[in-house]
Design a protein around this motif. Structure first.
Motif, PDB file in Angstrom:
ATOM      1  N   LEU A 118      26.010   4.974  24.507  1.00 33.53           N
ATOM      2  CA  LEU A 118      25.405   4.908  25.832  1.00 33.53           C
ATOM      3  C   LEU A 118      26.312   4.152  26.811  1.00 33.53           C
ATOM      4  N   TRP A 135      29.201   6.320  27.484  1.00 34.76           N
ATOM      5  CA  TRP A 135      28.797   7.472  28.267  1.00 34.76           C
ATOM      6  C   TRP A 135      28.502   7.082  29.700  1.00 34.76           C
ATOM      7  N   LYS A 136      27.938   5.921  29.917  1.00 33.89           N
ATOM      8  CA  LYS A 136      27.569   5.464  31.263  1.00 33.89           C
ATOM      9  C   LYS A 136      28.769   4.931  32.032  1.00 33.89           C
TER      10      LYS A 136
END
Length: 165
Positions: free
Chosen positions: A23, A26-27
């Motif tokens: 995450l 990905w962010k």
């Protein structure tokens, strides 16, 4: 063997850690990586476009240089033809001038020859006249010695003068 068989809690926390890492990546990291890759791709595309434009300009410059060279060769050929034509004209003018000058020299020589002939004829006449007068003077002198011949000569001359009048 515990090393090779992981425990359920370890597997769970590994999946959680992997999910959190995924995450976060990905962010935050993935957009940055994609942005960097896209900017690098744009830079490469721009470089390719610049290279293509430079190649087109180089091709255009070559074509233009070839056209300039062809034009220069054509002008050179024209200049050489014109120079050859001028050379021919100059040679013809020189020939004409030489012929005119030669004709003048010939005419002048002919005139001088005629004048010298006239002078020679006049000189010849003068010499013949002098000889004739000298001979006549000697004859008259011989005839004047005799009185009778002198009277006959005077009478003849008077008769000729009277017959002309």
């Amino acid at each position: 063997m515990e090393l090779f068989t992981p425990d359920f809690g370890l597997i769970f926390w590994m999946f959680v850690a992997f999910g959190v890492l995924f995450l976060v990546l990905w962010k935050f990291a993935w957009p940055m990586i994609l942005k960097t890759v896209d900017s690098r791709a744009d830079l490469i595309d721009k470089g390719v476009e610049y290279a293509q434009a430079a190649k087109e300009q180089l091709d255009n410059a070559r074509e233009e240089a070839n056209s300039f060279l062809n034009e220069a060769r054509r002008q050179q050929a024209d200049i050489l033809r014109e120079a050859d034509k001028m050379k021919t004209q100059i040679i013809e003018q020189a020939r004409s001038a030489a012929q005119v000058e030669a004709q003048k020299v010939m005419d002048n020589a002919k005139l001088q020859i005629r004048q010298q002939q006239k002078e020679a004829q006049q000189q010849f006449r003068n010499q013949v006249s002098e000889f004739a007068l000298e001979i006549a003077g000697k004859i008259v002198h011989d005839q004047m010695k005799d009185d009778q011949a002198r009277n006959r000569l005077v009478d003849n001359m008077l008769d000729q003068i009277e017959s002309k009048n």
